[in-house]
Motif scaffolding. Structure first.
Motif, mmCIF file in Angstrom:
data_model
loop_
_atom_site.group_PDB
_atom_site.id
_atom_site.type_symbol
_atom_site.label_atom_id
_atom_site.label_comp_id
_atom_site.label_asym_id
_atom_site.label_seq_id
_atom_site.Cartn_x
_atom_site.Cartn_y
_atom_site.Cartn_z
ATOM 1 N N ASP A 1 0.672 -1.153 0.027
ATOM 2 C CA ASP A 1 0.058 0.122 0.025
ATOM 3 C C ASP A 1 0.810 1.287 -0.038
ATOM 4 N N VAL A 2 1.987 1.194 -0.557
ATOM 5 C CA VAL A 2 2.850 2.355 -0.600
ATOM 6 C C VAL A 2 2.750 2.803 -2.100
ATOM 7 N N SER A 3 2.560 4.282 -2.223
ATOM 8 C CA SER A 3 2.332 4.830 -3.343
ATOM 9 C C SER A 3 3.572 5.451 -3.949
ATOM 10 N N SER A 4 4.410 5.767 -3.142
ATOM 11 C CA SER A 4 5.662 6.483 -3.506
ATOM 12 C C SER A 4 6.677 6.364 -2.586
ATOM 13 N N VAL A 5 7.906 6.211 -3.060
ATOM 14 C CA VAL A 5 9.106 6.320 -2.277
ATOM 15 C C VAL A 5 9.989 7.606 -3.031
ATOM 16 N N MET B 1 -4.140 9.690 2.319
ATOM 17 C CA MET B 1 -2.684 9.624 2.097
ATOM 18 C C MET B 1 -1.900 9.962 3.506
ATOM 19 N N GLU C 1 5.097 7.301 0.880
ATOM 20 C CA GLU C 1 3.882 7.666 1.055
ATOM 21 C C GLU C 1 2.747 6.469 1.062
ATOM 22 N N PHE C 2 2.033 6.458 1.922
ATOM 23 C CA PHE C 2 1.444 5.163 1.920
ATOM 24 C C PHE C 2 -0.281 5.730 1.664
ATOM 25 N N ASP C 3 -0.956 4.536 0.986
ATOM 26 C CA ASP C 3 -2.235 4.946 0.445
ATOM 27 C C ASP C 3 -3.234 5.062 1.634
ATOM 28 N N GLY C 4 -3.042 4.157 2.869
ATOM 29 C CA GLY C 4 -3.957 3.998 3.632
ATOM 30 C C GLY C 4 -3.327 4.447 4.954
ATOM 31 N N GLU C 5 -3.573 3.728 5.974
ATOM 32 C CA GLU C 5 -2.977 3.772 7.355
ATOM 33 C C GLU C 5 -1.742 3.523 7.396
#
Lengths: 80, 80
Positions: free
Chosen positions: A33-37, B1, B46-50
């Protein structure tokens, strides 16, 4: 003694292959669930005396960051 | 986010030649009251959720830092 932290990150529009490599490796650790690093540099500078933030900005601009592709932020971390 | 920042720095007892090179260059910019410069990595995830901080610590320990020579700190930067 005073410490200043300069964070240098690639500008958002610049591709970050190092961060992308980490993001691509995360599913192997079970994290999906990581969208960006994004990976940048953290520079800790310790001054003997008072901090002159104008000078710190000059140091960051001339020596620590490449202003063409990188942004930097300056934070005073602690005064001991 | 939600965004987590992992700062990875060399342990204090490990020599940091990159920081030393910056420290040695500072007098040429007219800065002579800096006692130490240490350079590490700043990783923004950056995480989508918790955010699961236990999992972030696992990511940092296994993927982002080399625990033999580096320390890391995890900070939750913002929840938007």
């Amino acid at each position: 003694m005073a410490r200043v932290v300069v964070d240098v990150m690639l500008k958002p529009e610049i591709l970050d292959p190092q961060g992308q490599a980490v993001a691509n490796a995360l599913p192997r650790l079970g994290v999906d669930d990581v969208s960006s690093v994004r990976i940048g540099r953290r520079v800790e500078i310790e001054f003997d005396g008072e901090i002159d933030l104008d000078r710190v900005n000059e140091i960051a601009d001339k020596l620590l960051a490449n202003p063409v592709i990188e942004d930097f932020t300056v934070n005073v971390a602690e005064v001991a």
